[in-house]
Design a protein around this motif. Structure first.
Motif, PDB file in Angstrom:
ATOM      1  N   ARG A 256     -11.709   8.920  37.446  1.00 16.58           N
ATOM      2  CA  ARG A 256     -10.686   7.881  37.319  1.00 16.58           C
ATOM      3  C   ARG A 256      -9.789   7.783  38.552  1.00 16.58           C
ATOM      4  O   ARG A 256      -9.291   6.707  38.880  1.00 16.58           O
ATOM      5  CB  ARG A 256      -9.798   8.163  36.094  1.00 16.58           C
ATOM      6  CG  ARG A 256     -10.531   8.126  34.767  1.00 16.58           C
ATOM      7  CD  ARG A 256      -9.556   7.952  33.609  1.00 16.58           C
ATOM      8  NE  ARG A 256      -8.516   8.980  33.584  1.00 16.58           N
ATOM      9  CZ  ARG A 256      -8.610  10.106  32.889  1.00 16.58           C
ATOM     10  NH1 ARG A 256      -9.689  10.355  32.162  1.00 16.58           N
ATOM     11  NH2 ARG A 256      -7.622  10.986  32.894  1.00 16.58           N
ATOM     12  N   THR A 257      -9.560   8.916  39.225  1.00 12.71           N
ATOM     13  CA  THR A 257      -8.629   8.930  40.354  1.00 12.71           C
ATOM     14  C   THR A 257      -9.219   9.721  41.507  1.00 12.71           C
ATOM     15  O   THR A 257      -9.726  10.835  41.308  1.00 12.71           O
ATOM     16  CB  THR A 257      -7.287   9.577  39.956  1.00 12.71           C
ATOM     17  OG1 THR A 257      -6.769   8.900  38.808  1.00 12.71           O
ATOM     18  CG2 THR A 257      -6.283   9.471  41.093  1.00 12.71           C
ATOM     19  N   LEU A 258      -9.150   9.160  42.707  1.00 13.08           N
ATOM     20  CA  LEU A 258      -9.585   9.849  43.914  1.00 13.08           C
ATOM     21  C   LEU A 258      -8.468   9.745  44.947  1.00 13.08           C
ATOM     22  O   LEU A 258      -8.144   8.654  45.416  1.00 13.08           O
ATOM     23  CB  LEU A 258     -10.879   9.244  44.462  1.00 13.08           C
ATOM     24  CG  LEU A 258     -11.481   9.906  45.710  1.00 13.08           C
ATOM     25  CD1 LEU A 258     -11.720  11.386  45.471  1.00 13.08           C
ATOM     26  CD2 LEU A 258     -12.771   9.215  46.122  1.00 13.08           C
ATOM     27  N   ALA A 259      -7.862  10.877  45.249  1.00 12.71           N
ATOM     28  CA  ALA A 259      -6.773  10.921  46.229  1.00 12.71           C
ATOM     29  C   ALA A 259      -7.315  11.365  47.576  1.00 12.71           C
ATOM     30  O   ALA A 259      -8.193  12.232  47.653  1.00 12.71           O
ATOM     31  CB  ALA A 259      -5.679  11.877  45.759  1.00 12.71           C
ATOM     32  N   TYR A 260      -6.801  10.766  48.625  1.00 14.33           N
ATOM     33  CA  TYR A 260      -7.190  11.163  49.975  1.00 14.33           C
ATOM     34  C   TYR A 260      -5.934  11.365  50.801  1.00 14.33           C
ATOM     35  O   TYR A 260      -4.900  10.743  50.561  1.00 14.33           O
ATOM     36  CB  TYR A 260      -8.129  10.135  50.612  1.00 14.33           C
ATOM     37  CG  TYR A 260      -7.550   8.739  50.738  1.00 14.33           C
ATOM     38  CD1 TYR A 260      -6.903   8.329  51.907  1.00 14.33           C
ATOM     39  CD2 TYR A 260      -7.662   7.816  49.702  1.00 14.33           C
ATOM     40  CE1 TYR A 260      -6.376   7.055  52.023  1.00 14.33           C
ATOM     41  CE2 TYR A 260      -7.139   6.542  49.811  1.00 14.33           C
ATOM     42  CZ  TYR A 260      -6.492   6.167  50.980  1.00 14.33           C
ATOM     43  OH  TYR A 260      -5.962   4.907  51.098  1.00 14.33           O
ATOM     44  N   GLY A 261      -6.012  12.255  51.768  1.00 15.31           N
ATOM     45  CA  GLY A 261      -4.848  12.545  52.603  1.00 15.31           C
ATOM     46  C   GLY A 261      -5.172  13.679  53.556  1.00 15.31           C
ATOM     47  O   GLY A 261      -6.336  14.007  53.786  1.00 15.31           O
ATOM     48  N   GLY A 262      -4.129  14.295  54.108  1.00 16.80           N
ATOM     49  CA  GLY A 262      -4.323  15.366  55.082  1.00 16.80           C
ATOM     50  C   GLY A 262      -4.235  14.859  56.504  1.00 16.80           C
ATOM     51  O   GLY A 262      -3.753  15.547  57.396  1.00 16.80           O
ATOM     52  N   SER A 263      -4.707  13.654  56.734  1.00 19.38           N
ATOM     53  CA  SER A 263      -4.575  12.960  58.014  1.00 19.38           C
ATOM     54  C   SER A 263      -4.955  11.507  57.771  1.00 19.38           C
ATOM     55  O   SER A 263      -5.383  11.132  56.684  1.00 19.38           O
ATOM     56  CB  SER A 263      -5.463  13.590  59.095  1.00 19.38           C
ATOM     57  OG  SER A 263      -6.818  13.471  58.746  1.00 19.38           O
ATOM     58  N   LYS A 264      -4.806  10.703  58.807  1.00 15.69           N
ATOM     59  CA  LYS A 264      -5.027   9.271  58.659  1.00 15.69           C
ATOM     60  C   LYS A 264      -6.496   8.954  58.398  1.00 15.69           C
ATOM     61  O   LYS A 264      -7.395   9.505  59.037  1.00 15.69           O
ATOM     62  CB  LYS A 264      -4.546   8.541  59.909  1.00 15.69           C
ATOM     63  CG  LYS A 264      -4.486   7.035  59.747  1.00 15.69           C
ATOM     64  CD  LYS A 264      -3.764   6.404  60.914  1.00 15.69           C
ATOM     65  CE  LYS A 264      -3.600   4.914  60.710  1.00 15.69           C
ATOM     66  NZ  LYS A 264      -2.853   4.289  61.804  1.00 15.69           N
ATOM     67  N   VAL A 265      -6.737   8.057  57.457  1.00 17.42           N
ATOM     68  CA  VAL A 265      -8.096   7.630  57.119  1.00 17.42           C
ATOM     69  C   VAL A 265      -8.317   6.229  57.681  1.00 17.42           C
ATOM     70  O   VAL A 265      -7.513   5.318  57.430  1.00 17.42           O
ATOM     71  CB  VAL A 265      -8.311   7.615  55.597  1.00 17.42           C
ATOM     72  CG1 VAL A 265      -9.735   7.179  55.260  1.00 17.42           C
ATOM     73  CG2 VAL A 265      -8.034   8.997  55.010  1.00 17.42           C
ATOM     74  N   PRO A 266      -9.396   6.000  58.444  1.00 14.51           N
ATOM     75  CA  PRO A 266      -9.659   4.662  58.976  1.00 14.51           C
ATOM     76  C   PRO A 266      -9.778   3.627  57.858  1.00 14.51           C
ATOM     77  O   PRO A 266     -10.451   3.867  56.851  1.00 14.51           O
ATOM     78  CB  PRO A 266     -10.993   4.837  59.718  1.00 14.51           C
ATOM     79  CG  PRO A 266     -11.090   6.294  60.020  1.00 14.51           C
ATOM     80  CD  PRO A 266     -10.406   6.984  58.885  1.00 14.51           C
ATOM     81  N   LEU A 267      -9.139   2.479  58.040  1.00 16.34           N
ATOM     82  CA  LEU A 267      -9.152   1.454  57.000  1.00 16.34           C
ATOM     83  C   LEU A 267     -10.561   0.947  56.642  1.00 16.34           C
ATOM     84  O   LEU A 267     -10.827   0.679  55.470  1.00 16.34           O
ATOM     85  CB  LEU A 267      -8.257   0.287  57.408  1.00 16.34           C
ATOM     86  CG  LEU A 267      -6.758   0.522  57.233  1.00 16.34           C
ATOM     87  CD1 LEU A 267      -5.977  -0.731  57.605  1.00 16.34           C
ATOM     88  CD2 LEU A 267      -6.428   0.939  55.809  1.00 16.34           C
ATOM     89  N   PRO A 268     -11.481   0.805  57.591  1.00 17.39           N
ATOM     90  CA  PRO A 268     -12.830   0.388  57.185  1.00 17.39           C
ATOM     91  C   PRO A 268     -13.460   1.369  56.190  1.00 17.39           C
ATOM     92  O   PRO A 268     -14.170   0.954  55.281  1.00 17.39           O
ATOM     93  CB  PRO A 268     -13.601   0.353  58.515  1.00 17.39           C
ATOM     94  CG  PRO A 268     -12.550   0.076  59.544  1.00 17.39           C
ATOM     95  CD  PRO A 268     -11.342   0.830  59.064  1.00 17.39           C
ATOM     96  N   LEU A 269     -13.184   2.670  56.353  1.00 22.30           N
ATOM     97  CA  LEU A 269     -13.706   3.670  55.427  1.00 22.30           C
ATOM     98  C   LEU A 269     -13.056   3.519  54.056  1.00 22.30           C
ATOM     99  O   LEU A 269     -13.730   3.618  53.020  1.00 22.30           O
ATOM    100  CB  LEU A 269     -13.475   5.074  55.981  1.00 22.30           C
ATOM    101  CG  LEU A 269     -13.870   6.240  55.068  1.00 22.30           C
ATOM    102  CD1 LEU A 269     -15.357   6.166  54.703  1.00 22.30           C
ATOM    103  CD2 LEU A 269     -13.548   7.573  55.735  1.00 22.30           C
TER     104      LEU A 269
END
Length: 504
Positions: A256-269
């Protein structure tokens, strides 16, 4: 409140709930608490003033967090990827430590003159030791984490029990998880996200499923087999998960939920991940070690609104880290210390009970009013969404003009032939620094440097155009996906030196 109390609350609420799954090990909240009591007895019997952990994590991280807390001393998970000398240097900075090491790393830390036992030995001893169960003072240091030290000597961040529990109780509702909820944890144990994941999921009543060594296929299998409902990943992990799902389109019905972080993620990804998993709520979480984890969140609703927006401000919001979490105040300050308004870029300062801002051997760096200088370049928009523009240390000064690498990276990564990129500023005798774009090309693409330079020039001022574009198969990153810019600069400087010598 101490972190020991979080575990006791979990036991009192649901003693038979599965607290964690780590390989073949499955522990209920009661079993975890009993092991932690015994672990505290093991720690106390050594007379140690500090617990150090060197290993992959899994069940050992929450066990040592609570064992150390119940023994009334701090714990420090160390980066197992460091060299033996690097590990020993950090261990030597901690007072009278007991070092617990996974089998693969025990030989690396032997000979430090410290008490060293293996993780298996600690676990076995915890099952039979005389239990100890203290509740430390909330202002005592509970966890010490070393910063990555990519640009300087690692600093030892001191997080008190109050810092940690303020974050948990301010952002998580106690025992709020559904009975079948499960969180997949694959972030490193020595990162603040690993510590906060153990505390927050236990407090919420969510089963913790550990994946100590990340593998995208195994991550997908665990999501399916363990009925995982939420997970947190760093950018490199998200990239590999997306690649795996593109090659084998399996469904993940429980997620239901997927969090991402730690550093910047490219917007196309990000956009590609959203398209592949349309039923999943994505969360962008931004935080620092010194702030006990997350201080701003871009929610699933924010993601959906940004994707469907028709105005520029709404579309840009997908690149933000959202709004501050409860209990956190933020300010953007100019170089002269004045507080800046919406749309103005400066340094991010934060304040709140979860903010430590204190280092061993240095002391507190909070100002007189309790504000912590993050060293991150940032901007707040009119609606309070926070945009992070990279570290102030990364600013390139070319011919006297300050240039933020993130500004150029955001444009470059949108080129269809670019998979990833980093912009750095090696020294230059004429300009002081020059702009070099280090590019990882998209699969099957072979872009020309001039093509990418023109792409940037068309959207930014001419002074932002890269002086050079070089290509790499991948960017050097740490375990949380942060690009090791100093390594790139060192490589480029060495290459320039070699070219200069060969030209003579």
């Amino acid at each position: 409140m101490s972190i020991s109390l979080l575990l006791e609350m979990a036991v009192s609420s649901n003693p038979d709930r599965t607290a964690l799954v780590s390989g073949e090990m499955r522990l209920t909240t009661t079993e975890l608490s009993s092991l932690a009591d015994g672990g505290a007895g093991v720690v106390a019997s050594t007379g140690a003033s500090h617990v150090v952990y060197v290993g992959l994590g899994g069940a050992m991280l929450p066990l040592l967090l609570f064992s150390a807390a119940k023994a009334g001393i701090p714990v420090t998970p160390l980066n197992y990827r460091l060299s033996g000398d690097g590990l020993r240097e950090l261990i030597d900075r901690l007072p009278q430590p007991l070092v617990v090491a996974d089998a693969d790393y025990r030989d690396v830390v032997e000979g430090t003159g410290k008490k060293v036992i293996s993780s298996d030995e600690f676990l076995a001893a915890a099952r039979t030791a005389e239990p100890v169960a203290e509740f430390p003072d909330p202002e005592d240091v509970g966890v010490v984490l070393f910063t990555s030290g990519t640009t300087s000597r690692p600093k030892a961040v001191e997080l008190t029990h109050n810092n940690l529990t303020s974050y948990i109780t301010g952002t998580v509702e106690f025992d709020s998880a559904e009975p079948g909820d499960a969180a997949l944890i694959c972030v490193p144990p020595y990162h603040i996200a690993g510590v906060s994941a153990a505390l927050s999921n236990l407090y919420a009543g969510r089963k913790m499923v550990y994946l100590p060594q990340f593998d995208a296929a195994e991550w997908v299998r665990l999501v399916r087999d363990e009925g995982v409902t939420s997970a947190t990943v760093v950018p490199t992990m998200l990239d590999r998960i997306v690649t795996a799902l593109e090659s084998d389109a399996v469904s993940l019905p429980t997620l239901r939920t997927l969090a991402y972080g730690g550093s910047k993620v490219p917007l196309p990804l990000v956009r590609k991940a959203l398209a592949l998993l349309p039923e999943v709520g994505f969360v962008n979480a931004y935080g620092l070690t010194e702030t006990s984890s997350t201080i701003a969140v871009l929610t699933p609703d924010d993601h959906r609104a940004a994707l469907s927006a028709t105005d520029d401000a709404g579309l840009r919001r997908l690149g933000s880290v959202g709004k501050p979490v409860p209990g956190i105040e933020v300010q953007i300050r100019g170089e002269d210390g004045t507080v800046l308004g919406p749309g103005e870029t400066g340094e991010l300062f934060v304040r709140g009970d979860q903010v430590s801002g204190r280092y061993a051997e240095i002391g507190s760096v909070l100002d007189a009013d309790g504000w912590f200088p993050t060293k991150d370049v940032a901007m707040l928009d009119e609606d309070g969404y926070l945009f992070i523009g990279g570290r102030s240390d990364d600013t390139i000064i070319r011919g006297g003009e300050n240039i933020a690498p993130a500004e150029i990276e955001d444009v470059l990564v949108e080129h269809p032939a670019v998979r990833d990129c980093a912009v750095v500023g090696p020294e230059d005798p004429q300009w002081g620094q020059i702009i070099v774009a280090v590019v990882v090309a998209a699969d099957g693409a072979e872009p020309e440097p001039d093509e990418l330079r023109e792409h940037v020039r068309a959207q930014l001022r001419g002074s932002r155009t890269p002086d050079r574009v070089v290509f790499r198969d991948e960017l050097p990153t740490n375990a949380t996906g942060k690009v090791l810019r100093r390594e790139l600069i060192a490589e480029l400087t060495a290459e320039n030196g070699a070219h200069a010598r060969s030209a003579k």
